[in-house]
Design a protein around this motif. Structure first.
Motif, short mmCIF file in Angstrom:
data_model
loop_
_atom_site.label_atom_id
_atom_site.label_comp_id
_atom_site.label_asym_id
_atom_site.label_seq_id
_atom_site.Cartn_x
_atom_site.Cartn_y
_atom_site.Cartn_z
N ALA A 7 0.83 -1.21 0.00
CA ALA A 7 0.00 0.00 0.00
C ALA A 7 0.86 1.25 0.00
O ALA A 7 0.59 2.21 -0.73
CB ALA A 7 -0.93 -0.01 1.22
N ALA B 22 2.35 1.52 -3.55
CA ALA B 22 1.35 1.77 -4.59
C ALA B 22 0.83 3.21 -4.55
O ALA B 22 0.49 3.78 -5.59
CB ALA B 22 0.19 0.79 -4.44
N LEU C 43 -4.01 2.12 -6.97
CA LEU C 43 -4.63 1.78 -5.69
C LEU C 43 -5.85 2.67 -5.48
O LEU C 43 -5.75 3.90 -5.43
CB LEU C 43 -3.62 1.99 -4.55
CG LEU C 43 -4.12 1.65 -3.14
CD1 LEU C 43 -4.40 0.16 -3.01
CD2 LEU C 43 -3.10 2.10 -2.09
N ASP D 9 -7.59 1.44 0.62
CA ASP D 9 -7.01 0.42 1.50
C ASP D 9 -7.60 0.59 2.88
O ASP D 9 -8.00 1.69 3.28
CB ASP D 9 -5.48 0.51 1.51
CG ASP D 9 -4.96 1.83 2.02
OD1 ASP D 9 -4.55 1.90 3.20
OD2 ASP D 9 -4.95 2.80 1.25
N LEU E 227 -6.55 -4.25 0.38
CA LEU E 227 -6.13 -3.35 -0.69
C LEU E 227 -7.11 -3.50 -1.85
O LEU E 227 -7.44 -4.62 -2.24
CB LEU E 227 -4.72 -3.67 -1.17
CG LEU E 227 -3.62 -3.81 -0.11
CD1 LEU E 227 -2.28 -4.10 -0.79
CD2 LEU E 227 -3.53 -2.56 0.73
N PHE F 41 -7.58 -2.37 -5.81
CA PHE F 41 -6.92 -1.83 -6.99
C PHE F 41 -7.89 -1.76 -8.17
O PHE F 41 -8.92 -2.44 -8.18
CB PHE F 41 -5.74 -2.72 -7.41
CG PHE F 41 -4.58 -2.70 -6.45
CD1 PHE F 41 -3.59 -1.75 -6.56
CD2 PHE F 41 -4.48 -3.65 -5.44
CE1 PHE F 41 -2.51 -1.73 -5.69
CE2 PHE F 41 -3.42 -3.64 -4.56
CZ PHE F 41 -2.43 -2.68 -4.68
#
Length: 320
Positions: free
Chosen positions: A88, A91, A103, A106, A115, A117
């Motif tokens: 995280a 990203a 991302l 989260d 997480l 995406f």
């Protein structure tokens, strides 16, 4: 320490594990994620690939959007939440022009790390690799390195990430891997391994855990996923680290493509050999360690990767 090598006749293992369905994540955690997304999950399709025992699912939201969700708790595996938190952090800072999924959200709640995406409409490379796909991926690592040089985030160097673990041949110095060539050259392997950090120093943010299951091929691009181990170093490091999972499936053909690619990039052969030695020692030594919770296939996979890169290392060094 037991160093019984894997039987040659055994099937080649794959990077895969039993995944937890999204529906089995605690409701409070799922609700928190849906609140962050502003829409509820209506369908979740578990995906294969990778060793995490947690959730890896492509989901459809009630508002029509799609996403990819990863979720894990320490109960499933004590190390996996740390890796998700690391991913995280990385990203969030990777620039949007990099071939990396964005991302979206989260959540860290009740021991669960989740997480979310963007969902990439792509597929993992087949294994054995189709050689055009392999060349395409290797070429894409050039573009990836150019985009991430200098590293856009403060991340450990590759030495900082793997320093304690890239010492396998030194750790096995008194009881070398049971291969005649390895036993004969145990001291030389330990000496070469000790130079690996100097050999791959650099300024690029590299993936540092590249395998087929961390790559997605779309119609027009190669996308690199699962950045938990991202580190700063030489732009060609990912090619050497990828080699084990290529050679274990493609043998001679894979070696030829890798050698050709590294030669085209004019990478110092001795630097490659140092890093290849360290990676091989890492895979072999780690394969001898206890099996982590809920990661039953990991050690066998590491063993076969190490045996694959050991063959390439014998060839590259030319040691008798």
């Amino acid at each position: 320490m037991t160093t019984t090598p894997r039987a040659d006749s055994a099937p080649v293992p794959t990077a895969t594990n039993d995944r937890l369905p999204w529906e089995e994540v605690p409701e409070r955690v799922r609700s928190a994620v849906e609140d962050r997304l502003g829409s509820r999950v209506v369908t979740a399709r578990t995906q294969s690939g990778g060793f995490s025992p947690g959730v890896a699912a492509r989901v459809q939201l009630a508002d029509g959007r799609r996403a990819f969700i990863k979720a894990v708790s320490a109960e499933l595996n004590p190390d996996s939440p740390r890796f998700h938190r690391s991913e995280a952090l990385i990203a969030r800072r990777i620039p949007p022009q990099a071939p990396v999924p964005q991302l979206l959200a989260d959540e860290d709640l009740d021991g669960w790390v989740v997480l979310v995406f963007e969902d990439i409409d792509g597929v993992m490379p087949s294994e054995p690799w189709h050689l055009p796909d392999l060349r395409r991926v290797l070429d894409a690592t050039l573009d990836l390195a150019a985009t991430l040089d200098p590293a856009p985030i403060e991340s450990p160097t590759i030495e900082g990430r793997y320093g304690d673990m890239f010492a396998g041949f030194r750790a096995m110095a008194d009881d070398p891997w049971p291969d005649p060539w390895t036993r004969r050259h145990a001291r030389r392997l330990a000496e070469a391994e000790a130079e690996w950090a100097r050999a791959c120093a650099g300024s690029v943010l590299v993936h540092a855990d590249l395998r087929a299951d961390n790559i997605l091929l779309t119609q027009d691009r190669v996308v690199f996923v699962d950045w938990a181990h991202g580190a700063v170093g030489a732009p060609w490091f990912d090619v050497v680290f990828l080699a084990g999972s290529v050679i274990m499936h493609n043998g001679r053909e894979g070696i030829d493509v890798l050698d050709e690619h590294l030669a085209e990039r004019a990478v110092d052969p001795e630097a490659v050999n140092c890093v290849l030695t360290a990676a091989t020692g890492f895979f072999l030594y780690q394969s001898l360690q206890p099996i982590p919770p809920n990661l039953a296939g990991l050690r066998d996979f590491q063993r076969v990767q190490g045996e694959a890169t050991l063959g390439w290392l014998r060839e590259r060094t030319g040691w008798s």
